[in-house]
Motif scaffolding. Structure first.
Motif, PDB file in Angstrom:
ATOM      1  N   GLU A  70      53.604 -21.609 -34.734  1.00 43.21           N
ATOM      2  CA  GLU A  70      53.404 -22.322 -34.200  1.00 43.21           C
ATOM      3  C   GLU A  70      52.490 -21.109 -32.939  1.00 43.21           C
ATOM      4  OE1 GLU A  70      57.236 -23.950 -32.447  1.00 43.21           O
ATOM      5  OE2 GLU A  70      57.121 -25.589 -34.192  1.00 43.21           O
ATOM      6  N   LEU A  71      53.908 -19.749 -33.223  1.00 46.29           N
ATOM      7  CA  LEU A  71      53.067 -18.549 -32.240  1.00 46.29           C
ATOM      8  C   LEU A  71      51.540 -18.331 -32.544  1.00 46.29           C
ATOM      9  CD1 LEU A  71      56.436 -16.602 -32.673  1.00 46.29           C
ATOM     10  CD2 LEU A  71      55.316 -17.376 -30.401  1.00 46.29           C
ATOM     11  N   GLU A 104      49.098 -20.300 -33.482  1.00 45.60           N
ATOM     12  CA  GLU A 104      48.381 -21.414 -32.896  1.00 45.60           C
ATOM     13  C   GLU A 104      48.316 -21.103 -31.212  1.00 45.60           C
ATOM     14  OE1 GLU A 104      49.489 -24.773 -33.752  1.00 45.60           O
ATOM     15  OE2 GLU A 104      49.759 -24.953 -36.308  1.00 45.60           O
ATOM     16  N   ARG A 105      49.727 -20.901 -30.524  1.00 46.09           N
ATOM     17  CA  ARG A 105      49.022 -20.128 -29.041  1.00 46.09           C
ATOM     18  C   ARG A 105      48.880 -19.210 -28.512  1.00 46.09           C
ATOM     19  NH1 ARG A 105      48.846 -21.267 -24.340  1.00 46.09           N
ATOM     20  NH2 ARG A 105      50.700 -20.516 -22.564  1.00 46.09           N
ATOM     21  N   GLN A 156      44.668 -20.196 -28.803  1.00 44.31           N
ATOM     22  CA  GLN A 156      44.164 -20.564 -27.527  1.00 44.31           C
ATOM     23  C   GLN A 156      44.676 -19.521 -26.074  1.00 44.31           C
ATOM     24  OE1 GLN A 156      47.492 -23.004 -26.165  1.00 44.31           O
ATOM     25  NE2 GLN A 156      46.766 -23.892 -24.662  1.00 44.31           N
ATOM     26  N   LEU A 157      45.582 -18.403 -26.273  1.00 41.07           N
ATOM     27  CA  LEU A 157      45.300 -17.377 -25.401  1.00 41.07           C
ATOM     28  C   LEU A 157      43.959 -16.485 -25.545  1.00 41.07           C
ATOM     29  CD1 LEU A 157      49.563 -16.699 -25.825  1.00 41.07           C
ATOM     30  CD2 LEU A 157      48.208 -17.561 -23.214  1.00 41.07           C
ATOM     31  N   LYS A 171      56.480 -12.836 -30.881  1.00 41.65           N
ATOM     32  CA  LYS A 171      56.654 -13.188 -29.874  1.00 41.65           C
ATOM     33  C   LYS A 171      55.861 -12.746 -28.500  1.00 41.65           C
ATOM     34  CE  LYS A 171      61.018 -15.903 -27.940  1.00 41.65           C
ATOM     35  NZ  LYS A 171      62.524 -15.425 -28.803  1.00 41.65           N
ATOM     36  N   VAL A 231      52.329 -12.589 -27.985  1.00 40.60           N
ATOM     37  CA  VAL A 231      52.206 -14.187 -27.122  1.00 40.60           C
ATOM     38  C   VAL A 231      52.699 -14.231 -25.881  1.00 40.60           C
ATOM     39  CG1 VAL A 231      52.339 -16.669 -27.445  1.00 40.60           C
ATOM     40  CG2 VAL A 231      52.236 -15.220 -28.995  1.00 40.60           C
ATOM     41  N   GLU A 280      50.356 -14.469 -22.352  1.00 42.26           N
ATOM     42  CA  GLU A 280      50.884 -15.787 -21.506  1.00 42.26           C
ATOM     43  C   GLU A 280      51.376 -15.043 -19.775  1.00 42.26           C
ATOM     44  OE1 GLU A 280      53.186 -19.039 -23.778  1.00 42.26           O
ATOM     45  OE2 GLU A 280      54.256 -16.446 -23.418  1.00 42.26           O
TER      46      GLU A 280
END
Length: 312
Positions: free
Chosen positions: A15-16, A18-19, A22-23, A278, A281, A285
Motif C-alpha cells: 500500500e505504501l 502504491e501511494r 501516486q505522490l 512510511k 511517503v 505527503e
C-alpha cells in the motif's frame, strides 16, 4: 502469529509503494537512495548510489522535488547543487557523526597555521565546512581530486582513515583531521582474522574508511561503488565484506549466485537506517522535512562541489 505479522507488513508495504508512486507523479519527484539505506528504501528508489553518483543525479535531474534518502549532509549537497529544487529528507535526525567531528572554527585555525595549503574535504561534511573548502571529494575520486589540486600541501578533512589511505597514493603532504566514521572504524583486525578462518576461500573487500591495519588486509580496497563493481565482475564466489551492511541489497541483486558475509554484525549505520518507507511517503505527503542551506553558505559550498564534479 509471526507469519501473520509478516503478511500484514508485506501488505502495508504494498500500500505504501502504491501511494508513493501516486505522490511521485503528483509532486514531480525523484527518489535518491544511498547504498546504505534499508532494502525497502532501495527497492523504490529511482537511483541508488554512493555520495558521488547521487550528487551528480541531484545536479542533473529535471524533477521539481528531490527526496534524498541518506543522511543530512547528502541532502544539503543536493540542495546546494540544485538550489531551485525542493529537497526533502524522510527523517531530519539522519545525521553523520563523522561530519560533526569537524567545526568551522577549528578548520579556520588549521588554515591559518598552513596558509599555503589547499583544503580538500570529504563530501561527508556539513555545508558550512564545504564553504571553507577549496574542493570536495568522495572515497571513489579522492586520489584524483588530490592530484588535481595545485598545491603540494593539503589539509584533509574530516576522515583520518580515508586520509591515511589517500596518503599512500600521493606524494603530496596531507595534514589530516582526526575524524572517523563510527561504523567503519568498529571493524577490527580480530574480526577479519576470525572471518577469514571461518570462510577461508572468501576474498576480503574493504572500504578505506576502515582502520589502516584493517584496510591493509584487504584483497580489494575501494569505495562503496568500487566494491560493488569488483564483486560483480570477480570470478570469486564468496566475499567477506568490510563496509556498511546496506550494500548487501545491491551485492545480492548483482550476484545472486555469490555469497556475502559482512565482517562484523556491527557494520550498520544507525543514522542511515532511521529512514523507512512510511517516513518516505509521509515526507512527500507533507513536503517536510525540507533541507535549507543559507544562500551565503550555499554559494561558497557550491564552488567546492562543482570543482569536484569537474575532475575526470
Amino acid at each position: 502469529m509471526e507469519a501473520l505479522a509478516l503478511e500484514r507488513k508485506a501488505e502495508q508495504n504494498r500500500e505504501l509503494r502504491e501511494r508513493l508512486m501516486q505522490l511521485k507523479k503528483e509532486r514531480n519527484a525523484i527518489i535518491l537512495a544511498h547504498y546504505y539505506q534499508r532494502d525497502e528504501i532501495q527497492e523504490v528508489a529511482d537511483f541508488r548510489g554512493d555520495s558521488f553518483l547521487l550528487a551528480q543525479k541531484a545536479a542533473q535531474t529535471d524533477a521539481e522535488v528531490i527526496v534524498f534518502c541518506g543522511v543530512h549532509f547528502m541532502g544539503e549537497s543536493a540542495k546546494i547543487l540544485a538550489p531551485g529544487k525542493t529537497v526533502l529528507i524522510p527523517d531530519e535526525r539522519a545525521g553523520c557523526p563523522m561530519a560533526d567531528m569537524v567545526n568551522v572554527d577549528g578548520l579556520r585555525k588549521l588554515k591559518a597555521q598552513h596558509p599555503k595549503a589547499k583544503v580538500v574535504t570529504y563530501i561527508n561534511s556539513s555545508a558550512e565546512i564545504k564553504a571553507e573548502t577549496d574542493i570536495c571529494c568522495t572515497s571513489s575520486n579522492a586520489v584524483k581530486v588530490i592530484q588535481s589540486v595545485d598545491s603540494d600541501e593539503i589539509i584533509w578533512v574530516p576522515d583520518k582513515n580515508l586520509g591515511h589511505y589517500v596518503q599512500q597514493h600521493t606524494d603530496k603532504k596531507l595534514i589530516i583531521w582526526e575524524g572517523y566514521c563510527n561504523t567503519h572504524d568498529m571493524l577490527t583486525v580480530k574480526d577479519v582474522v576470525e572471518m577469514k578462518a571461518k570462510y577461508p576461500h572468501a576474498e576480503f573487500v574493504v572500504h578505506p574508511e576502515c582502520r589502516p591495519e584493517v584496510v591493509a588486509m584487504g584483497d580489494f580496497v575501494g569505495s562503496t561503488t568500487a566494491i560493488l563493481e569488483y564483486c560483480k565482475n570477480s570470478s570469486a564466489k564468496e566475499f567477506i565484506v568490510g563496509t556498511e551492511d546496506g550494500t548487501g541489497y545491491q551485492l545480492r541483486l548483482d550476484s545472486p549466485d555469490k555469497s556475502f558475509h559482512f565482517a562484523t554484525k556491527f557494520l550498520v549505520c544507525p543514522n542511515m537506517k532511521v529512514n523507512n518507507l512510511k517516513k518516505l511517503v509521509k515526507a512527500l505527503e507533507t513536503m517536510k522535512p525540507q533541507i535549507y542551506v543559507p544562500p551565503v553558505v550555499a554559494e561558497k559550498a557550491r564552488t567546492s562541489l562543482e570543482r569536484m564534479l569537474q575532475v575526470k
